[in-house]
Design an enzyme around this catalytic site. Structure first.
Site: not given
Length: 432
Positions: A361, A219, A358, A167
């Protein structure tokens, strides 16, 4: 007690939160949810093995909830496997002719004019420059079909420095922000409470502000999913998933986040409006009789196309649409330069998704960025969409099956987030 502080009008829009809640939760969400359970939309082909292009990263999450279970070849309907980005038997035949045309270096003159145009159109589409995403090569041996219903987006335990790095790279390097402007930290406590950041954001052009708000909204949406489907119990006998109020409060409570939480949620609603607007604009592409949601099951395909068109007409009926005409207006040369910058920044973010450690994800990150990228492509292709004839090829505008599946599933995620907000409000109300 949680204070969301999200009511009333949204910035840069004429729309309010309450109108979106009522429209989404009681009209659109139930229909969209039904559509996404269908075979056409549940199978997504993705390459989760691509290396991270930006930094050396071999740190893959070893937790079992991070794993993705790909489909075996016999699980995926024949119609989807036979033409992974075409829409009908006729289209699949054209695709084969297109491959032949590429090998011969020309389009066979014996084909009808309409067929030749369609063949050329698909050939051109493969290397078009209108894409906002770094699309996976679905013909790569590493690309596999994943059943999205069996690999749902939820809390996996993937957090800490690796997740923060993803991020941080997105916000710091791809959101047009100068290095000296510090964004509010995840906890909502920047050096000056975010004052300098929001002063900068207010002063930039509407396109750059919108870009930041879309990423922030994405997000926020992802964080709502993780809070709503949290691992509450993990024993040898069962796993229990459900809403985690504490997790939700830490991310969105107005007091706990120093005012940052409500801004994040407003950006989620902004993202909703942008993707909803794209659905309302793309109706002519899907309305053509030649377009099929082709899986090989004729009756189900017809039923799902009917439901798809119902959803698109519903999207069009929304009374307070975002007006994208404010984007890239003014000086044509400057506007074109800004639009290209906007496109390349977003394309970069889609590449960063290959750095997510991940796999689950990564799957949902890739799908949601491709979906938003497809929505942006639609909004900036309005002139091409308006020229689509009722029959025959759609000329300059085309969507692959990957883009279609990503577009509707990504909007399904945002729509789910808005619905989950209502659930969290109700839970908190009952805790009073």
């Amino acid at each position: 007690m949680l204070s969301l502080g999200v009511t009333g009008y949204l910035d840069d829009c004429t729309c309010d939160v309450e109108t979106i809640d009522a429209f989404n939760n009681y009209k659109l969400f139930p229909r969209l949810n039904e559509l996404l359970q269908s075979d056409y939309f549940r199978y997504y082909k993705v390459n989760l093995q691509k290396p991270c292009p930006f930094w050396e990263d071999n740190s893959h999450c070893g937790m079992r909830d991070c794993a993705v279970q790909p489909c075996s070849s016999d699980e995926v309907p024949d119609g989807i496997r036979a033409g992974s980005y075409k829409y009908s038997e006729e289209a699949n035949n054209l695709a084969e002719q297109c491959e032949e045309a590429k090998r011969l270096g020309a389009v066979d003159d014996s084909l009808s004019k309409e067929t030749r145009q369609a063949v050329l159109q698909w050939a051109q589409h493969d290397d078009s420059s209108d894409s906002f995403c770094e699309a996976d090569d679905i013909h790569s041996p590493d690309a596999e079909y994943v059943d999205l219903l069996l690999n749902p987006e939820r809390y996996t335990g993937y957090k800490g420095p690796d997740a923060w790095k993803i991020w941080n790279s997105i916000y710091e390097e791809n959101c047009f922000k100068p290095q000296n402007v510090k964004r509010p930290l995840a906890s909502g406590r920047g050096d000056d409470g975010g004052h300098m950041f929001y002063k900068w954001l207010k002063g930039v052009c509407v396109e750059k502000r919108a870009f930041y708000r879309l990423i922030s909204g994405l997000h926020a949406s992802i964080n709502i999913h993780l809070s709503a489907r949290y691992l509450l119990q993990d024993s040898w006998s069962e796993k229990k998933w459900g809403p985690n109020i504490t997790e939700f409060q830490q991310r969105f409570d107005e007091v706990l986040t120093g005012g940052e939480g409500p801004r994040r949620l407003k950006n989620l609603y902004f993202l909703y409006l942008i993707e909803l607007r794209a659905l309302s604009k793309v109706l002519p592409f899907f309305e053509r009789p030649s377009f099929q949601l082709y899986t090989g099951n004729q009756s189900q395909d017809a039923e799902m196309k009917h439901l798809l068109l119902e959803i698109l007409h519903l999207a069009k009926s929304f009374p307070l649409h975002f007006d994208e005409n404010s984007f890239f207006a003014g000086n044509k040369e400057e506007a074109a330069k800004l639009k290209e910058e906007f496109r390349l920044h977003f394309k970069n973010i889609s590449k960063i998704m290959d750095c997510v450690g991940c796999f689950k994800c990564r799957l949902w990150g890739k799908l949601q960025t491709q979906g938003l990228g497809t929505a942006l492509k639609i909004l900036f292709s309005e002139n091409l969409i308006e020229k689509i004839p009722e029959s025959g090829p759609s000329y300059g505008f085309q969507l692959t099956r990957q883009e279609i599946v990503a577009l509707f599933n990504a909007f399904g995620r945002v729509s789910t987030s808005v619905k989950e907000l209502e659930n969290f409000r109700n839970i908190l109300q009952n805790l009073r």
